[in-house]
Write a protein that holds these residues in place. Structure first.
Motif, PDB file in Angstrom:
ATOM      1  N   VAL A  56       0.863  -1.188   0.000  1.00 28.63           N
ATOM      2  CA  VAL A  56       0.000   0.000   0.000  1.00 28.63           C
ATOM      3  C   VAL A  56       0.895   1.231   0.000  1.00 28.63           C
ATOM      4  N   ARG A  57       0.581   2.180  -0.859  1.00 27.06           N
ATOM      5  CA  ARG A  57       1.342   3.420  -0.931  1.00 27.06           C
ATOM      6  C   ARG A  57       0.424   4.589  -0.591  1.00 27.06           C
ATOM      7  N   LEU A  58       0.817   5.395   0.383  1.00 26.08           N
ATOM      8  CA  LEU A  58       0.053   6.572   0.784  1.00 26.08           C
ATOM      9  C   LEU A  58       0.982   7.775   0.806  1.00 26.08           C
ATOM     10  N   GLN A  59       0.678   8.760  -0.015  1.00 23.80           N
ATOM     11  CA  GLN A  59       1.500   9.960  -0.121  1.00 23.80           C
ATOM     12  C   GLN A  59       0.788  11.139   0.529  1.00 23.80           C
ATOM     13  N   VAL A  60       1.521  11.877   1.353  1.00 27.12           N
ATOM     14  CA  VAL A  60       0.964  13.068   1.996  1.00 27.12           C
ATOM     15  C   VAL A  60       1.066  14.239   1.014  1.00 27.12           C
ATOM     16  N   LEU A  61      -0.077  14.692   0.513  1.00 24.65           N
ATOM     17  CA  LEU A  61      -0.107  15.839  -0.389  1.00 24.65           C
ATOM     18  C   LEU A  61      -0.244  17.152   0.372  1.00 24.65           C
ATOM     19  N   GLY A  62      -0.861  17.082   1.542  1.00 23.21           N
ATOM     20  CA  GLY A  62      -1.030  18.260   2.382  1.00 23.21           C
ATOM     21  C   GLY A  62      -1.413  17.829   3.777  1.00 23.21           C
ATOM     22  N   CYS A  63      -0.960  18.596   4.790  1.00 18.46           N
ATOM     23  CA  CYS A  63      -1.241  18.215   6.181  1.00 18.46           C
ATOM     24  C   CYS A  63      -1.276  19.438   7.098  1.00 18.46           C
ATOM     25  N   PHE A  77      -4.422  13.110   1.051  1.00 26.28           N
ATOM     26  CA  PHE A  77      -3.547  11.943   0.929  1.00 26.28           C
ATOM     27  C   PHE A  77      -3.896  11.227  -0.365  1.00 26.28           C
ATOM     28  N   LEU A  78      -2.890  10.684  -1.038  1.00 23.66           N
ATOM     29  CA  LEU A  78      -3.110   9.910  -2.253  1.00 23.66           C
ATOM     30  C   LEU A  78      -2.825   8.444  -1.958  1.00 23.66           C
ATOM     31  N   LEU A  79      -3.855   7.619  -2.041  1.00 19.38           N
ATOM     32  CA  LEU A  79      -3.739   6.179  -1.835  1.00 19.38           C
ATOM     33  C   LEU A  79      -3.452   5.526  -3.176  1.00 19.38           C
ATOM     34  N   ASP A  80      -2.295   4.815  -3.252  1.00 20.74           N
ATOM     35  CA  ASP A  80      -1.804   4.314  -4.540  1.00 20.74           C
ATOM     36  C   ASP A  80      -1.783   5.495  -5.511  1.00 20.74           C
ATOM     37  N   ASP A  81      -2.431   5.394  -6.658  1.00 13.47           N
ATOM     38  CA  ASP A  81      -2.415   6.558  -7.559  1.00 13.47           C
ATOM     39  C   ASP A  81      -3.801   6.959  -8.017  1.00 13.47           C
ATOM     40  N   ASN A  82      -4.848   6.380  -7.377  1.00 14.27           N
ATOM     41  CA  ASN A  82      -6.186   6.652  -7.911  1.00 14.27           C
ATOM     42  C   ASN A  82      -7.252   6.937  -6.855  1.00 14.27           C
ATOM     43  N   VAL A  83      -6.869   7.030  -5.589  1.00 19.45           N
ATOM     44  CA  VAL A  83      -7.838   7.330  -4.530  1.00 19.45           C
ATOM     45  C   VAL A  83      -7.296   8.477  -3.683  1.00 19.45           C
ATOM     46  N   LEU A  84      -8.086   9.524  -3.529  1.00 20.69           N
ATOM     47  CA  LEU A  84      -7.749  10.616  -2.627  1.00 20.69           C
ATOM     48  C   LEU A  84      -8.479  10.425  -1.307  1.00 20.69           C
ATOM     49  N   ILE A  85      -7.779  10.635  -0.210  1.00 17.07           N
ATOM     50  CA  ILE A  85      -8.398  10.708   1.101  1.00 17.07           C
ATOM     51  C   ILE A  85      -8.333  12.174   1.512  1.00 17.07           C
ATOM     52  N   ASP A  86      -9.476  12.824   1.469  1.00 17.78           N
ATOM     53  CA  ASP A  86      -9.625  14.267   1.568  1.00 17.78           C
ATOM     54  C   ASP A  86      -8.980  14.965   0.358  1.00 17.78           C
ATOM     55  N   ALA A  87      -9.412  16.178   0.134  1.00 20.79           N
ATOM     56  CA  ALA A  87      -9.026  16.870  -1.104  1.00 20.79           C
ATOM     57  C   ALA A  87      -8.811  18.347  -0.829  1.00 20.79           C
ATOM     58  N   PRO A  95       6.019  15.234  13.528  1.00 20.28           N
ATOM     59  CA  PRO A  95       5.099  16.024  12.702  1.00 20.28           C
ATOM     60  C   PRO A  95       4.943  15.370  11.329  1.00 20.28           C
ATOM     61  N   LEU A  96       3.728  15.324  10.838  1.00 21.78           N
ATOM     62  CA  LEU A  96       3.516  14.872   9.471  1.00 21.78           C
ATOM     63  C   LEU A  96       4.056  15.934   8.525  1.00 21.78           C
ATOM     64  N   VAL A  97       4.659  15.524   7.430  1.00 22.65           N
ATOM     65  CA  VAL A  97       5.234  16.482   6.491  1.00 22.65           C
ATOM     66  C   VAL A  97       4.737  16.197   5.084  1.00 22.65           C
ATOM     67  N   LYS A  98       4.493  17.262   4.368  1.00 20.25           N
ATOM     68  CA  LYS A  98       4.101  17.157   2.970  1.00 20.25           C
ATOM     69  C   LYS A  98       5.172  16.411   2.172  1.00 20.25           C
ATOM     70  N   GLY A  99       4.743  15.485   1.342  1.00 22.53           N
ATOM     71  CA  GLY A  99       5.651  14.716   0.514  1.00 22.53           C
ATOM     72  C   GLY A  99       6.040  13.382   1.088  1.00 22.53           C
ATOM     73  N   LEU A 100       5.787  13.168   2.384  1.00 22.37           N
ATOM     74  CA  LEU A 100       6.096  11.881   3.002  1.00 22.37           C
ATOM     75  C   LEU A 100       5.293  10.782   2.325  1.00 22.37           C
ATOM     76  N   VAL A 101       5.938   9.642   2.090  1.00 23.96           N
ATOM     77  CA  VAL A 101       5.259   8.494   1.490  1.00 23.96           C
ATOM     78  C   VAL A 101       5.333   7.326   2.470  1.00 23.96           C
ATOM     79  N   PHE A 102       4.174   6.791   2.817  1.00 21.48           N
ATOM     80  CA  PHE A 102       4.101   5.565   3.604  1.00 21.48           C
ATOM     81  C   PHE A 102       3.989   4.383   2.625  1.00 21.48           C
ATOM     82  N   THR A 103       4.854   3.387   2.778  1.00 21.44           N
ATOM     83  CA  THR A 103       4.771   2.168   1.990  1.00 21.44           C
ATOM     84  C   THR A 103       4.602   1.015   2.958  1.00 21.44           C
ATOM     85  N   LEU A 104       3.464   0.346   2.886  1.00 23.05           N
ATOM     86  CA  LEU A 104       3.088  -0.651   3.896  1.00 23.05           C
ATOM     87  C   LEU A 104       2.782  -1.988   3.233  1.00 23.05           C
TER      88      LEU A 104
END
Length: 267
Positions: free
Chosen positions: A6-13, A26-36, A258-267
């Motif tokens: 699973v890939r989750l990228q922080v676009l804004g926080c 957050f962008l989940l993989d490349d096709n799902v946004l969690i909040d916008a 602190p959460l930071v913009k651009g951080l990518v979680f790979t799980l």
């Protein structure tokens, strides 16, 4: 069968905007946004056009304002691929009612729930309920996202994404929230992303506006089972270091960052 990571990228926080600060997305993989929030605007156009689903935690502007702008940006590209259908916006029924009344109303912005036509719109609104599990993708890349309770000034929720390493949990905007810890009890949590919008000097404002401050966050974290990596989201620009320092001074049981913009979680 093992699952694809699973890939989750922080676009804004951030809790608001300034140079380098983007609101929640957050962008989940490349096709799902969690909040916008405004972080979506840093995606390239082709990346925006790959988004098929948007999960909305609540109706406040800093979490939804990119939805109509994204629709406007990608409509021509998506209409060239009619088999993909509309962008699906998922939210609590009260959240979708607010979006329809106050955002997709033809006054603040064109109503993309009926453009280019009511039968074939670019945006479709789909309700969910607290406790629902949403599924995206297929095969070893199928993602399970559970809708979690939140306690805010408007109907709100958080989300938990399942992975082989445990749950990636996002609290959404929330004040003290016993129902969240009841829902998470006994689970293996890989990462907890939880808001702390104000420092303790503004604890009164956090309480009034349905947010957390360091002292109230510490009370919340005491309800976790064991030590969990904690990532702080939603402080205002310029307040991040002070808020995190206050949390660390109170809570020594968890690794708090602190959460930071651009951080990518790979799980």
């Amino acid at each position: 069968m093992s699952r694809a990571p699973v890939r989750l990228q922080v676009l804004g926080c951030s809790g608001s905007i300034a140079s380098g600060s983007r609101t929640t997305a957050f962008l989940l993989d490349d096709n799902v946004l969690i909040d916008a929030g405004t972080g979506v605007g840093d995606l390239a156009l082709d990346a925006m056009a790959r988004v098929d689903d948007i999960l909305v935690s609540h109706s406040h502007l800093d979490h939804v304002l990119a939805i109509p702008l994204l629709a406007d940006s990608v409509m021509k590209l998506r209409l060239a691929q009619p088999e993909r259908g509309p962008i699906r916006v998922h939210g609590l029924p009260e959240t979708l009612t607010a979006l329809r009344a106050h955002l997709f109303n033809g006054q603040l912005w064109p109503d993309f729930t009926s453009i280019p036509s009511a039968a074939y719109p670019i945006i479709r609104l789909l309700p969910f309920a607290i406790g629902d599990t949403l599924r995206f993708g297929h095969g070893d890349a199928e993602r399970h996202v559970e809708v979690l309770p939140a306690s805010h000034t408007v109907p709100a929720c958080g989300f938990a994404v399942d992975s082989d390493e445990g749950w990636w949990v996002y609290s959404g905007d929330t004040g003290p929230n016993p129902a969240l810890w009841a829902a998470l009890k006994g689970r293996r949590i890989a990462h907890l992303i939880i808001e702390t919008a104000f420092g303790d000097d503004e604890r009164w404002l956090a309480d009034l506006s349905g947010h957390l401050a360091p002292s109230s966050l510490a009370t919340e974290l005491a309800q976790l089972d064991g030590s969990v990596p904690v990532h702080i989201t939603h402080p205002k620009p310029g307040e991040v270091a002070a808020v995190v320092a206050q949390i660390r001074a109170i809570d020594t049981a968890h690794r708090v960052e602190p959460l930071v913009k651009g951080l990518v979680f790979t799980l």
